[in-house]
Design a protein around this motif. Structure first.
Motif, PDB file in Angstrom:
ATOM      1  N   TYR A  78      -2.970   0.103   2.490  1.00 42.44           N
ATOM      2  CA  TYR A  78      -2.313  -0.678   3.543  1.00 42.44           C
ATOM      3  C   TYR A  78      -1.972   0.197   4.747  1.00 42.44           C
ATOM      4  CZ  TYR A  78      -1.835  -4.887   0.706  1.00 42.44           C
ATOM      5  OH  TYR A  78      -2.095  -6.018  -0.016  1.00 42.44           O
ATOM      6  N   ARG A 103      -1.969  -2.209   8.035  1.00 38.41           N
ATOM      7  CA  ARG A 103      -1.073  -3.298   7.651  1.00 38.41           C
ATOM      8  C   ARG A 103       0.350  -2.802   7.425  1.00 38.41           C
ATOM      9  NH1 ARG A 103      -4.320  -5.994   2.806  1.00 38.41           N
ATOM     10  NH2 ARG A 103      -5.118  -3.837   2.660  1.00 38.41           N
ATOM     11  N   ASP A 144       0.794  -9.392  -2.303  1.00 41.69           N
ATOM     12  CA  ASP A 144      -0.635  -9.669  -2.101  1.00 41.69           C
ATOM     13  C   ASP A 144      -1.396  -9.615  -3.424  1.00 41.69           C
ATOM     14  OD1 ASP A 144      -0.205 -10.009   0.574  1.00 41.69           O
ATOM     15  OD2 ASP A 144      -1.113  -8.113   1.202  1.00 41.69           O
ATOM     16  N   GLU A 188      -3.591 -12.545  -4.930  1.00 43.64           N
ATOM     17  CA  GLU A 188      -5.022 -12.312  -5.177  1.00 43.64           C
ATOM     18  C   GLU A 188      -5.411 -12.616  -6.614  1.00 43.64           C
ATOM     19  OE1 GLU A 188      -8.203  -8.576  -5.256  1.00 43.64           O
ATOM     20  OE2 GLU A 188      -6.280  -8.340  -4.204  1.00 43.64           O
TER      21      GLU A 188
END
Length: 330
Positions: free
Chosen positions: A125, A130, A149, A153
């Motif tokens: 990340y 991000r 996440d 996912e």
């Protein structure tokens, strides 16, 4: 992005080789005494929670960092489902600043037990923008986004976590089964009562639950159980000589992500770790304890919680952990 590793280890390893004693009654004082000891009662409750939630949830996973609490949870899960394999994967949110000994222990354990490991990497990340590095260099607070996440996912609807109620103030507010909303956030005022050991994992689409099987355990209970079950742990937990420097009342290890400042002196000390996490904010304690029995005595005499004594990220404010948990942290 998360990485999944499937271990090829055999699924037929006997309990003795896994460090698993399939029958807790062997540890009771005598066959004529049918009362459960404190550890047996805690073990039975935790195994009940793990079995019940594994049956209720569609896609659970167990948070596994290689730390002692997650190791005990994994041991309990192995006993709960023996002789079948553990029926869910383990998830590690890797800060990239973990102690190398802990990562090596994690990988060895996954291989030995034949587990599926899902890794969510904070470094990924940071690399793609991000997330940004924090000014203080610590990464524990950056774990929330990769965790949420990974849940989305892999469509996990429940996560087994190793929170204990003596560990930190915010942990004590948790139920054993704790609801998270569609944003992965925790509202301490929106939790269900748990009467008569009835656990309710129901949730709407997009929501999930965090399950804490060892909620009623203390740090001393963990170490007594590790001693009784002879559970192997990462060597960091035991006294060893290490190059350290003092900062904010903690002994930090010298390493690639924790370097002493000009006014900080590096010393070689006999230390051990009560908790293992991000190297940049996890301190060691001076200790001669090299065995589980010695650690039990030492922890029983301590007046400081492990996180309060050795985790710099929990000292930011009185509500540091609660604020992060509300955002989705574990």
């Amino acid at each position: 992005m998360t990485t999944t590793v499937n271990s090829p280890a055999a699924r037929t390893t006997p309990p003795s080789e896994l460090g698993v004693a399939p029958d807790a009654s062997a540890h009771r004082p005598g066959a004529e005494d049918r009362r459960l000891s404190q550890l047996d009662a805690l073990e039975a409750e935790a195994m009940l929670v793990i079995r019940e939630m594994a049956g209720e949830l569609e896609r659970p996973a167990l948070l596994f960092s290689g730390g002692k609490d997650s190791v005990v949870m994994l041991h309990l899960a192995a006993k709960a489902f023996w002789p079948a394999p553990i029926p869910f994967p383990v998830l590690h949110v890797d800060t990239g600043h973990n102690f190398p000994e802990v990562i090596a222990y994690r990988d060895e354990t996954v291989e030995r037990l034949g587990l599926r490991l899902v890794v969510a990497s904070v470094q990924d990340y940071i690399d793609d923008g991000r997330l940004r590095e924090r000014a203080d260099g610590t990464r524990n607070p950056l774990q929330t986004m990769p965790l949420l996440d990974a849940i989305a996912e892999h469509r996990f609807d429940g996560l087994f976590g190793g929170g204990r109620r003596d560990e930190e103030k915010a942990r004590a507010k948790e139920r054993i089964v704790s609801l998270r909303d569609e944003f992965g956030q925790w509202d301490p005022k929106n939790q269900r009562p748990e009467l008569w050991n009835l656990f309710n994992p129901r949730h709407r689409p997009g929501e999930h639950v965090r399950v804490f099987p060892i909620s009623n355990w203390t740090e001393v209970d963990i170490w007594r159980y590790v001693e009784r079950e002879d559970i192997p742990l990462a060597p960091l937990y035991y006294a060893h000589e290490r190059e350290v420097f003092q900062r904010d009342g903690m002994w930090l290890a010298v390493g690639p992500v924790s370097r002493p400042r000009d006014d900080e002196t590096v010393e070689t000390r006999l230390v051990r770790y009560r908790t293992v996490g991000d190297m940049s904010c996890t301190g060691a304690v001076e200790s001669p304890a090299r065995s589980n029995a010695e650690i039990v005595v030492e922890v029983a005499a301590s007046t400081l919680t492990e996180r309060g004594a050795t985790r710099a990220d929990d000292r930011i404010s009185e509500a540091a952990m609660e604020d992060r948990k509300k955002e989705g942290y574990f």
